[in-house]
Design a protein around this motif. Structure first.
Motif, PDB file in Angstrom:
ATOM      1  N   GLU A 138       0.852  -1.183   0.000  1.00 41.03           N
ATOM      2  CA  GLU A 138       0.000   0.000   0.000  1.00 41.03           C
ATOM      3  C   GLU A 138       0.879   1.220   0.000  1.00 41.03           C
ATOM      4  O   GLU A 138       1.929   1.248   0.622  1.00 41.03           O
ATOM      5  CB  GLU A 138      -0.859   0.028   1.270  1.00 41.03           C
ATOM      6  CG  GLU A 138      -2.007  -0.968   1.232  1.00 41.03           C
ATOM      7  CD  GLU A 138      -2.632  -1.081   2.611  1.00 41.03           C
ATOM      8  OE1 GLU A 138      -2.410  -0.151   3.430  1.00 41.03           O
ATOM      9  OE2 GLU A 138      -3.306  -2.077   2.876  1.00 41.03           O
ATOM     10  N   GLU A 139       0.412   2.251  -0.696  1.00 40.96           N
ATOM     11  CA  GLU A 139       1.131   3.528  -0.729  1.00 40.96           C
ATOM     12  C   GLU A 139       2.564   3.333  -1.198  1.00 40.96           C
ATOM     13  O   GLU A 139       3.511   3.841  -0.609  1.00 40.96           O
ATOM     14  CB  GLU A 139       1.136   4.180   0.658  1.00 40.96           C
ATOM     15  CG  GLU A 139      -0.234   4.618   1.081  1.00 40.96           C
ATOM     16  CD  GLU A 139      -0.199   5.135   2.522  1.00 40.96           C
ATOM     17  OE1 GLU A 139      -1.233   5.007   3.196  1.00 40.96           O
ATOM     18  OE2 GLU A 139       0.853   5.635   2.945  1.00 40.96           O
ATOM     19  N   TYR A 140       2.697   2.620  -2.269  1.00 41.17           N
ATOM     20  CA  TYR A 140       4.031   2.382  -2.825  1.00 41.17           C
ATOM     21  C   TYR A 140       4.560   3.677  -3.420  1.00 41.17           C
ATOM     22  O   TYR A 140       3.871   4.396  -4.128  1.00 41.17           O
ATOM     23  CB  TYR A 140       3.952   1.313  -3.916  1.00 41.17           C
ATOM     24  CG  TYR A 140       5.218   1.139  -4.718  1.00 41.17           C
ATOM     25  CD1 TYR A 140       5.366   1.776  -5.952  1.00 41.17           C
ATOM     26  CD2 TYR A 140       6.259   0.342  -4.251  1.00 41.17           C
ATOM     27  CE1 TYR A 140       6.527   1.605  -6.699  1.00 41.17           C
ATOM     28  CE2 TYR A 140       7.410   0.174  -4.999  1.00 41.17           C
ATOM     29  CZ  TYR A 140       7.538   0.800  -6.224  1.00 41.17           C
ATOM     30  OH  TYR A 140       8.674   0.628  -6.950  1.00 41.17           O
ATOM     31  N   ARG A 141       5.807   3.966  -3.127  1.00 34.19           N
ATOM     32  CA  ARG A 141       6.403   5.178  -3.672  1.00 34.19           C
ATOM     33  C   ARG A 141       7.877   4.937  -3.981  1.00 34.19           C
ATOM     34  O   ARG A 141       8.613   4.398  -3.154  1.00 34.19           O
ATOM     35  CB  ARG A 141       6.269   6.309  -2.661  1.00 34.19           C
ATOM     36  CG  ARG A 141       6.206   7.666  -3.344  1.00 34.19           C
ATOM     37  CD  ARG A 141       5.815   8.753  -2.408  1.00 34.19           C
ATOM     38  NE  ARG A 141       6.774   8.893  -1.329  1.00 34.19           N
ATOM     39  CZ  ARG A 141       6.501   9.574  -0.205  1.00 34.19           C
ATOM     40  NH1 ARG A 141       5.312  10.113  -0.039  1.00 34.19           N
ATOM     41  NH2 ARG A 141       7.400   9.670   0.750  1.00 34.19           N
ATOM     42  N   GLN A 173       9.573   2.889  -0.905  1.00 33.22           N
ATOM     43  CA  GLN A 173       8.926   2.619   0.378  1.00 33.22           C
ATOM     44  C   GLN A 173       7.479   2.223   0.137  1.00 33.22           C
ATOM     45  O   GLN A 173       6.884   2.555  -0.905  1.00 33.22           O
ATOM     46  CB  GLN A 173       8.984   3.839   1.292  1.00 33.22           C
ATOM     47  CG  GLN A 173       8.105   4.978   0.828  1.00 33.22           C
ATOM     48  CD  GLN A 173       8.124   6.114   1.839  1.00 33.22           C
ATOM     49  OE1 GLN A 173       9.174   6.583   2.235  1.00 33.22           O
ATOM     50  NE2 GLN A 173       6.956   6.534   2.258  1.00 33.22           N
ATOM     51  N   ALA A 174       6.929   1.471   1.074  1.00 31.67           N
ATOM     52  CA  ALA A 174       5.525   1.059   0.976  1.00 31.67           C
ATOM     53  C   ALA A 174       5.069   0.526   2.324  1.00 31.67           C
ATOM     54  O   ALA A 174       5.874   0.237   3.203  1.00 31.67           O
ATOM     55  CB  ALA A 174       5.374  -0.007  -0.104  1.00 31.67           C
ATOM     56  N   LYS A 175       3.742   0.416   2.453  1.00 28.29           N
ATOM     57  CA  LYS A 175       3.201  -0.155   3.686  1.00 28.29           C
ATOM     58  C   LYS A 175       2.820  -1.608   3.428  1.00 28.29           C
ATOM     59  O   LYS A 175       2.135  -1.901   2.437  1.00 28.29           O
ATOM     60  CB  LYS A 175       1.940   0.620   4.101  1.00 28.29           C
ATOM     61  CG  LYS A 175       2.203   1.843   4.908  1.00 28.29           C
ATOM     62  CD  LYS A 175       0.995   2.182   5.781  1.00 28.29           C
ATOM     63  CE  LYS A 175       1.290   3.434   6.592  1.00 28.29           C
ATOM     64  NZ  LYS A 175       0.220   4.411   6.565  1.00 28.29           N
ATOM     65  N   LEU A 178       5.394   0.403   7.926  1.00 26.32           N
ATOM     66  CA  LEU A 178       6.062   1.161   6.867  1.00 26.32           C
ATOM     67  C   LEU A 178       7.451   0.588   6.640  1.00 26.32           C
ATOM     68  O   LEU A 178       8.309   0.633   7.515  1.00 26.32           O
ATOM     69  CB  LEU A 178       6.156   2.640   7.249  1.00 26.32           C
ATOM     70  CG  LEU A 178       6.877   3.500   6.187  1.00 26.32           C
ATOM     71  CD1 LEU A 178       6.034   3.584   4.920  1.00 26.32           C
ATOM     72  CD2 LEU A 178       7.165   4.888   6.721  1.00 26.32           C
ATOM     73  N   THR A 187      11.272   6.979  -5.003  1.00 24.66           N
ATOM     74  CA  THR A 187      11.853   8.312  -5.109  1.00 24.66           C
ATOM     75  C   THR A 187      13.213   8.210  -5.771  1.00 24.66           C
ATOM     76  O   THR A 187      14.066   7.432  -5.334  1.00 24.66           O
ATOM     77  CB  THR A 187      12.041   8.929  -3.713  1.00 24.66           C
ATOM     78  OG1 THR A 187      10.881   8.636  -2.947  1.00 24.66           O
ATOM     79  CG2 THR A 187      12.228  10.423  -3.831  1.00 24.66           C
ATOM     80  N   SER A 241      10.885   0.552   4.151  1.00 25.87           N
ATOM     81  CA  SER A 241      11.562   1.322   3.102  1.00 25.87           C
ATOM     82  C   SER A 241      12.979   0.803   2.870  1.00 25.87           C
ATOM     83  O   SER A 241      13.620   0.250   3.775  1.00 25.87           O
ATOM     84  CB  SER A 241      11.602   2.801   3.476  1.00 25.87           C
ATOM     85  OG  SER A 241      12.407   2.991   4.626  1.00 25.87           O
TER      86      SER A 241
END
Lengths: 58, 819
Positions: free
Chosen positions: B574-577, B585-587, B592, B579, B594
């Motif tokens: 969830e909330e994969y990002r 990072q992700a949940k 959390l 950068t 990363s």
């Protein structure tokens, strides 16, 4: 010795014949690949049996 | 430094029989493989009942192990041009309902491949015939009217080969082939005539005399005529050209000997003396000489073919082009793109023309242009040069230059043009031959003049002719080209392709070696070398899930690492990002997680990168990555140093990183932060240089060096810019190349020495009257046979050694596999 009178012209003709054969087979690309034919005869010409695999890993 | 433990327990791949690198574990139903390509091909063979391939391969005496070709991001659409009638005009042959195209097969390495490929008609009824020419590594496929060649390409790729279409009568065109064929005829005629003359000569030497003796002598003349007026005409032509150019070639020496010898023999025959007939030795000489030249010609034309064949694949690329005012795209050939056209560049494709980004954001790999292997982000409005590869997202671009004028193509044609320039190197061989022949003519002439003057004209003729006959230019005429052609052949069987024999001579005289770093001395990937902290299957799954979407080299490395340890499961994110420059990072299950790049860690060394795994911002583990050196790198450097050759490292990377690697290998000089042009400049300043690099982004440098060696898998671009291409990435082959070059050159020198010694001895004896022309005629072929034998022996020994080594290695591997 007189046999040579016949033998020599025949051998000359024979030589000419073989050179002609060589040129002909060369024209037909027989000398392009020297290793391939030697291996091709080893294969038995097996038929390829298509197996329907139960578990395919594709 | 990585140290692979080679115990007798090393496993070998069940498909290609090469040892499986440590850390790699690809298994399926109890079978082990070294790479995905092998696994896929194995599966394909199983499904189609082709397992006899393995028993066939095992029974072959020349065992060649090689991994199959496999393209991960292969876009079949790009290959659909093979069925385009427009394109087919130059490639297709039509025979009633049958259509035939000839392909070059990349990846064909042994007879089992021949067996496999010729089974194609049995796998698909629409394929009517598949014929392999092992010499050319080509496959001629005939299909019926309603079949598509694209299907053939797909089928063959499942076997692990890549097909490259060959133009009808391209380069090695009808004209060139005809020339080659004519040469063969000349050799055949010379051989047939020489053989017959020898038969007659036997009787004559045995003492045939009177009536029959005369008949046989005249017969010899009859058979000799075709040799002089047909077979030897190439010799005369070449001699004439070199004479006009005021240069010297062995053909000139041979022609002189031939003309004078024939004249003398004919004169002798007409006079009825019957003592100085040299039809046998002269015709035999012509036959041997022409055969060696023909062998050399075939080897060189084979190398040429491989080069030009791949040039074809380049221009036939297709790309999606937008039709005006329409949202649809059509597949259009790259060469027909015009300025202002809108194209869609898919993820994974290479940009074929210079273009500007109109819409979208993505990452590109600019390795070809800048040598930078890490992806770079591109923005809208940015101009991108051709050759860059789109990694991340599909993009809309506007074409700025046509294919001809784009960066990549211009670079390649520049290299090609400089390569086609003739190399006017008058070799050592020719220099010596020049001196020899002049000396010879001088001696023969002076002997003739002297004895004529004194009144012994018979003696004059005898001695001067003996001098001309006994002097054998064949060591130079046959010996050197034969050695070189054997060497080239032997090397190409080992996967080292040289464009010309010149390179072999240059390598033997090396003074400086320049190494590219990334991809040449190192693997070219970032490998995870150290995992500091906790590790568990759960953590590995987490890492896998986080990194599997990214194309970043570190992400790819993580994925490889995890896959080699466990069979990973992708967890729900969830909330994969992601950068750029930092990490991902992700949940997962509300925690959390990363993975972040860190710098300034006290354990971190200059050449490494470090990434930290964090759970809720708490550090759990730190992973260190480095680009590892190839196994044989150290040995190779040692070899050069032992031969007192200066070693250099040229790298586009940072100074500290380059210095680290240079120190590891013991390289004497190190230059870093270099642009491709700067690398070329450094090389230009040194003599007797060898550049070893990546064929793609070191093109200019490779070209500037005396010998450019490209280390890379595919032939394509490399053969245009490099003099030598390695077909696999193994540095050990470079060692072989170097040692073989040195060995060949010393063999050539030995033969030349022998030839000089023999000629001096022979000519002296002839001039002093101790050698009559008959004896001279016997010794002359003997000397050339000696040289021929020495060459054949040299290469036979090496081939046997290499074979024994290979078989022992494979046996050890097979025996070493326990369960």
């Amino acid at each position: 010795m007189s046999a040579l009178l016949v033998m020599i012209p025949i051998s000359v003709l024979l030589a000419g014949f073989f050179v002609a054969c060589f040129i002909l087979s060369s024209k037909n690309n027989q000398f392009e690949d020297l290793e391939g034919p030697s291996v091709r005869i080893l294969s038995d010409g097996e038929e390829v049996i298509k197996k329907k695999n139960l578990d395919k890993e594709e | 430094m990585k140290n692979s433990l080679k115990t007798s327990e090393q496993k070998i791949c069940d498909h290609c029989f090469l040892p499986i690198p440590p850390g790699v574990s690809i298994e399926n139903q109890g079978r082990r493989f070294c790479c995905q390509a092998c696994q896929l091909v194995y599966g394909f063979l199983q499904t189609n009942g082709l397992e006899n391939y393995y028993s066939f391969k095992n029974n072959l005496s020349d065992f060649a192990a090689q991994q199959p070709k496999y393209l991960e991001n292969f876009h079949w659409q790009e290959q659909s041009y093979v069925d385009d009638p427009e394109w087919q005009k130059d490639y297709l042959q039509i025979n009633g309902q049958h259509r035939t195209i000839k392909f070059y097969v990349e990846g064909m390495h042994c007879m089992a491949c021949l067996w496999l490929l010729e089974k194609l008609p049995q796998l698909d009824e629409k394929i009517l015939e598949a014929r392999v020419n092992f010499f050319n590594k080509s496959l001629t496929v005939t299909i019926n009217k309603d079949a598509k060649f694209l299907e053939v390409l797909k089928l063959v790729s499942q076997m692990g080969y890549l097909l490259h279409p060959v133009k009808n009568e391209f380069e090695l065109s009808a004209k060139r082939k005809k020339e080659e064929r004519k040469q063969l005829y000349r050799v055949a005629v010379a051989g047939a005539c020489a053989g017959n003359i020898m038969l007659f000569a036997i009787s004559l030497y045995a003492g045939a005399d009177a009536e029959w003796g005369r008949i046989l002598e005249w017969l010899s003349l009859v058979f000799f005529l075709p040799v002089v007026f047909y077979s030897a005409t190439t010799l005369f032509k070449n001699a004439w050209y070199t004479l006009k150019a005021r240069r010297f070639s062995v053909d000139l020496a041979a022609s002189v000997a031939l003309i004078l010898g024939s004249a003398m023999s004919v004169y002798d025959l007409l006079q009825g003396i019957g003592e100085a007939l040299y039809f046998d030795s002269l015709s035999m000489f012509v036959f041997l000489f022409l055969s060696a030249k023909y062998i050399l010609l075939r080897i060189q034309s084979k190398a040429w073919q491989m080069n030009s064949l791949d040039a074809q694949g380049q221009g036939a690329l297709q790309i999606e082009k937008f039709i005006e005012n329409d949202a649809q795209t059509i597949l259009s050939r790259v060469e027909s793109l015009k300025r202002g056209d809108l194209i869609c560049l898919r993820k994974g494709s290479v940009l074929p023309v210079d273009a500007t980004v109109l819409e979208g954001k993505s990452y590109f790999n600019f390795a070809i242009i800048s040598g930078e292997s890490l992806p770079v982000e591109v923005q809208e409005g940015q101009l991108i040069k051709s050759g860059a590869r789109n990694i991340e997202n599909d993009l809309l671009l506007r074409v700025e230059e046509t294919y001809q004028d784009s960066y990549m193509n211009k670079l390649l044609s520049q290299v090609e043009n400089s390569w086609l320039k003739e190399s006017n190197v008058i070799g050592l061989t020719e220099r010596i031959a020049f001196v020899l022949l002049n000396l010879l003519l001088l001696i023969a002439a002076s002997v003739f003049v002297y004895f004529s003057y004194v009144g012994l004209s018979q003696e004059a003729f005898q001695r001067s002719l003996a001098i001309l006959i006994v002097a054998c230019p064949c060591a130079l005429g046959i010996g050197t080209p034969l050695t070189l052609s054997f060497a080239l052949q032997s090397l190409s069987r080992r996967g080292v392709v040289l464009k010309s024999s010149d390179s072999l001579l240059k390598i033997a005289n090396l003074k400086n070696v320049f190494f590219d770093k990334t991809g040449t001395l190192t693997q070219g990937n970032l490998e995870l070398v150290r995992w500091k902290g906790e590790q568990s299957e759960e953590l590995l799954n987490i890492v896998y899930s986080l990194e599997q979407r990214s194309q970043h080299p570190i992400a790819l490395s993580f994925v490889r690492y995890v896959k080699s340890r466990i069979n990973p499961r992708a967890l729900y994110l969830e909330e994969y990002r992601e950068t750029e420059g930092v990490g991902v990072q992700a949940k997962i299950d509300a925690q959390l997680w990363s993975l972040e790049k860190i710098i300034g860690n006290e354990n971190l060394r200059e050449h490494q990168s470090a990434v930290q795994l964090r759970k809720n911002n708490q550090s759990i583990a730190t992973m260190y990555f480095e680009d590892q050196l190839k196994e044989d790198a150290h040995e190779l450097v040692e070899l050069f140093k032992n031969h007192e050759i200066q070693t250099f490292l040229l790298s586009g990377d940072r100074q500290s990183v380059a210095t680290y690697y240079a120190a590891q290998l013991g390289l004497e000089h190190c230059y870093a932060d270099l642009l491709p042009e700067e690398k070329a400049q450094i090389i230009q300043q040194s003599k007797n240089s060898l550049m070893i690099g990546d064929g793609l982004n070191d093109t200019v440098a490779l070209n500037k060096a005396d010998v450019g060696l490209a280390v890379n898998g595919s032939i394509g671009v490399n053969l245009r810019s490099a003099d030598v291409v390695l077909l696999d990435n193994s540095l050990k082959k470079i060692e072989e190349l170097f040692l073989l070059s040195k060995g060949s050159v010393s063999l050539i020198k030995r033969n030349i020495l022998f030839s000089v010694f023999y000629n001096v001895l022979g000519v002296s004896l002839a001039a002093l009257g101790y050698l009559n022309p008959l004896a001279a005629a016997i010794f002359m072929p003997l000397s050339s046979l000696t040289i021929l034998f020495s060459i054949v022996h040299f290469f036979k020994v090496r081939t046997n050694q290499a074979k024994a080594l290979e078989q022992r290695k494979v046996l050890i591997n097979i025996q070493g596999v326990n369960s």
